[in-house]
Design an enzyme around this catalytic site. Structure first.
Site: not given
Ligand SMILES: Nc1ncnc2c1ncn2[C@@H]1O[C@H](COP(=O)(O)OP(=O)(O)OP(=O)(O)O)[C@@H](O)[C@H]1O
Length: 503
Positions: A32-33, A40, A56, A150, A35-38
């Site tokens: 569903i998503g 989700v 995550k 953040d 990020g840089v090193s993760a």
């Molecule tokens: N608990 C959750 N429930 C539903 N969707 C989630 C949840 N956590 C994250 N997501 C989805 O996953 C996406 C990516 O999450 P992540 O925390 O890795 O991204 P980010 O904060 O945009 O990136 P980064 O923190 O690496 O800069 C989010 O934009 C969100 O749409």
């Protein structure tokens, strides 16, 4: 059979359910998503009646060298409890990855909603509600002595019922821990209140560049709780415009340099465009302006911000459901569509360089195209309330203008080298005068003088070559031979004179 994975942490709380600490207890449904090193995932926890969770999965080999730090942060988070903070259920390692299991928020993040369905941002009443809920979380967090570090739309999640929660405490820091590590004196061991917290300083650079407060980028000066308030202000702009300021630049180190040291007017054009047809209320502009003050001490606390008139007649979660969430595709569907679109975009367009090394290339480009005057140093950012955006601040504008004029003169003089001796000389003299007048700016002066030195050396070479040509020598290196010939001729004429004297 399910085995308990290595390093694990149960986030204990009397009311919380114990989630299993092994990967086999979870079934991954969808990505569903990322990020840089993760990455989700949407998943179900099988022993928990197959309840939905989000996992995550953080790569520990990459940007997270210290697992203990991450684990401590997650553990610290487990001690926090607030309706607007997303707590993790548990975390454990799976090979080289850390799995953080958390409640699934069906709407995903506001960033994912913006990028799929609201490219120009949300309406003001929606923004007010999202920001107020975020401020509730921030106010609580700060009162407990924690910085989030953040704050951005990507870390503000929403559930199907419109409840908003602040998430992702990956880089959060505890002021209390900073007290412990920075001071061994017993006097500071008592836990300070929020006001004294704000005077304590952290120094490591953390967060995401576009949202980072100036004092976090210039980390040598230290920063504290007010850094979150700056990021909160940037998040307000992100929710209003659909993107944070400067998001067209790569979030690399070089971009940080561009933000803090050098800025191009061409970038300003790009960054200025967009959703400016949108009108915002005076109270919204005022609230954002107070968060984006260059001086952290002048920014309000989260608690004070909550009392700002902008939040006075705030709508409820139903308003958000009706105006944003209704009809929105699921988070997994949106993620798939966005990923697909970005792959297509990357294939269709010529790739642009976005890594940290692009700065020098940019500079070369600017040199080739004679764009020197489009670069100027900036000392920070000011919020322009009318334009509802950040604007670069040029240090001591008058000096900068003089510097620009000099540099133009210098470059012109160098470029026109050989096109007219007198003109050239005049231009250069004017340039030197300009430099001498601008003694306040040593760096600029030295840089300009270096350019001048290079040009003079070049011209010296040209003069020597010209002299050789006039003398009839084709090769510059024949200077020496030419001198030898002269000496020979002198000797011969002296000999002739002597011969005459003795004849
Ligand atoms: N608990 C959750 N429930 C539903 N969707 C989630 C949840 N956590 C994250 N997501 C989805 O996953 C996406 C990516 O999450 P992540 O925390 O890795 O991204 P980010 O904060 O945009 O990136 P980064 O923190 O690496 O800069 C989010 O934009 C969100 O749409």
């Amino acid at each position: 059979m399910a085995t308990k994975d290595s390093s694990s942490s149960e986030l204990e709380s009397p009311k919380r359910l114990q989630y299993p600490l092994d990967s086999n207890s979870y079934k991954i449904l969808d990505e569903i998503g990322s990020g840089v090193s993760a990455v989700v995932y949407k998943a179900i926890c099988i022993p928990m009646n197959s309840s939905l969770v989000a996992i995550k999965s953080i790569d520990l080999d990459g940007s997270r060298p210290d697992f203990d730090d991450v684990r401590r942060e997650v553990k610290t988070l487990s001690l926090l409890s607030h309706p607007n903070i997303l707590n993790a259920h548990c975390c454990f390692t799976v090979e080289h990855r850390l799995w953080v299991v958390m409640p699934f928020m069906a709407g995903g993040s506001f960033q994912s909603i913006i990028s799929h369905s609201f490219p120009d941002g949300f309406s003001e009443p929606c923004i007010a509600f999202i920001l107020r809920e975020t401020l509730n979380a921030l106010s609580y967090l700060h009162s407990q002595g924690h910085l989030h570090r953040d704050i951005k739309a990507g870390n503000i999640l929403v559930d199907s019922n419109g409840s908003v929660k602040l998430a992702d405490f990956g880089v959060s820091a505890s002021i209390y821990e900073s007290i412990m590590s920075s001071s061994s004196s017993s006097s500071s061991s008592s836990v300070p209140g929020c006001c004294s917290c704000s005077s304590l300083m952290l120094k490591d650079v953390a967060g995401t560049p576009y949202w980072m407060a100036p004092e976090v980028i210039h980390s040598h000066v230290g920063y504290s709780l007010k850094a979150d308030i700056w990021s909160f202000g940037i998040t307000a702009l992100e929710l209003a415009h659909g993107r944070p300021p400067l998001s067209h630049l790569p979030p690399s180190k070089s971009m940080i340099l561009k933000i803090t040291k050098r800025f191009r007017f061409s970038d300003l054009d790009k960054f200025g465009g967009g959703s400016h047809a949108k009108k915002f209320s005076k109270s919204f502009k005022d609230m954002v302006a107070s968060c984006l003050d260059q001086d952290p001490s002048k920014r309000p606390t989260a608690e004070k911000l909550l009392k700002h008139p902008f939040f006075r007649n705030c709508k409820g979660s139903e308003f958000l459901v009706k105006n944003v969430l209704q009809g929105l595709p699921s988070v997994e569907k949106r993620y798939k569509e966005i990923s697909k679109a970005s792959i297509n975009n990357n294939n269709a367009t010529t790739p642009t360089k976005v890594d940290g090394d692009d700065e020098d290339d940019d500079d070369d480009d600017a040199v080739k195209h004679g764009k020197f005057m489009k670069q100027r140093r900036i000392s920070g950012w000011n919020f322009n309330e009318d334009g509802f955006e950040l604007e670069p601040v040029f240090p001591n504008d008058e000096v900068q203008d003089d510097e620009s004029k000099e540099t133009i003169m210098m470059r012109k003089a160098i470029k026109e080298g050989g096109e007219g001796e007198n003109e050239n000389e005049n231009e250069r003299l004017k340039g030197i005068e300009g430099v001498a007048m601008n003694v306040n700016n040593r760096d600029a002066m030295l840089a300009t003088l270096n350019v001048l030195k290079g040009s003079l050396e070049q011209e010296l070479g040209q003069v020597k070559a010209l002299m050789n040509i006039i003398r009839g020598d084709r090769n510059h290196d024949h200077d020496h031979d030419h001198d030898e010939d002269n000496k020979q001729q002198q000797l011969e004429s002296q000999l002739d004179t002597l011969k005459l004297q003795f004849s």
